[in-house]
Design a protein around this motif. Sequence first.
Motif, PDB file in Angstrom:
ATOM      1  N   ARG A 114      -4.630  -5.811  -4.410  1.00  0.00           N
ATOM      2  CA  ARG A 114      -5.462  -5.286  -3.326  1.00  0.00           C
ATOM      3  C   ARG A 114      -5.135  -3.808  -3.067  1.00  0.00           C
ATOM      4  N   ALA A 115      -3.852  -3.486  -3.050  1.00  0.00           N
ATOM      5  CA  ALA A 115      -3.430  -2.103  -2.803  1.00  0.00           C
ATOM      6  C   ALA A 115      -3.885  -1.173  -3.919  1.00  0.00           C
ATOM      7  N   GLU A 149       0.824  -1.208   0.000  1.00  0.00           N
ATOM      8  CA  GLU A 149       0.000   0.000   0.000  1.00  0.00           C
ATOM      9  C   GLU A 149       0.858   1.258   0.000  1.00  0.00           C
ATOM     10  N   ASP A 155      -6.505  -1.548  -5.862  1.00  0.00           N
ATOM     11  CA  ASP A 155      -7.955  -1.359  -5.728  1.00  0.00           C
ATOM     12  C   ASP A 155      -8.275  -0.366  -4.615  1.00  0.00           C
ATOM     13  N   LYS A 156      -7.586  -0.491  -3.503  1.00  0.00           N
ATOM     14  CA  LYS A 156      -7.839   0.379  -2.351  1.00  0.00           C
ATOM     15  C   LYS A 156      -7.479   1.827  -2.661  1.00  0.00           C
TER      16      LYS A 156
END
Length: 220
Positions: free
Chosen positions: A114-115, A91, A117-118
């Motif tokens: 995941r990072a 992230e 998308d966040k």
Amino acid sequence: MSDNATERLSAVEGEIARACKIARREPGEVTLIAVSKTHPAEAVAPLIAAGQRVFGENRVQEAADKWPALREAHEGIAVHLVGQLQSNKAEDATRLFDCIHSLDRPSLVTALARAFDKAGRQVPCFVQVDIGEEEQKGGCAIADLPALLTQARSAHIPLAGLMCVPPHGIEPAPYFALLAKLADDHGLPGRSMGMSGDFATAVMLGATHVRVGTALFGAR
């Protein structure tokens, strides 16, 4: 200091241009990444003043400490992560960097997806290949590359190309040629290869990004 920076940058750019001429390439096809790891902001500023705009860092925390103020003071700066990335730093890396050169394992694909998308931000990634089959270095084994690329594409990771660090003390040309072939075989345009001692050879063998530290900053 500034004059030295200008001279060093000019010398490196000249060597890239000569290598491109031999290989019948255009110098604009090669991105020079000034690897500023361990160098403080005051050592980086003269290179920025000389016109360099793309820099490389090895560590997330060092980049976080150094680059926000430099970016605020200078337009058009891009910072690439050229060192290993821990999954738990994905992230932070997504927020800090414009490109990541060290995607090398399935768990990192998952963490970066995941990072991204966040953060609502996609960062281009090079897949690092363990081109010399050295256990102590990061990088995906050549045999595992097709599966990792498939996973990265399925996770919508934007793939910039392949990256390698050849074995130290061995003629690098065969390793650069192999990386270029692997990139061609997998339809990837980018080849991040070549450092201060061998970037001209890398350019002649198809490098699109060279990671140069000592030749620009001097010995640490």
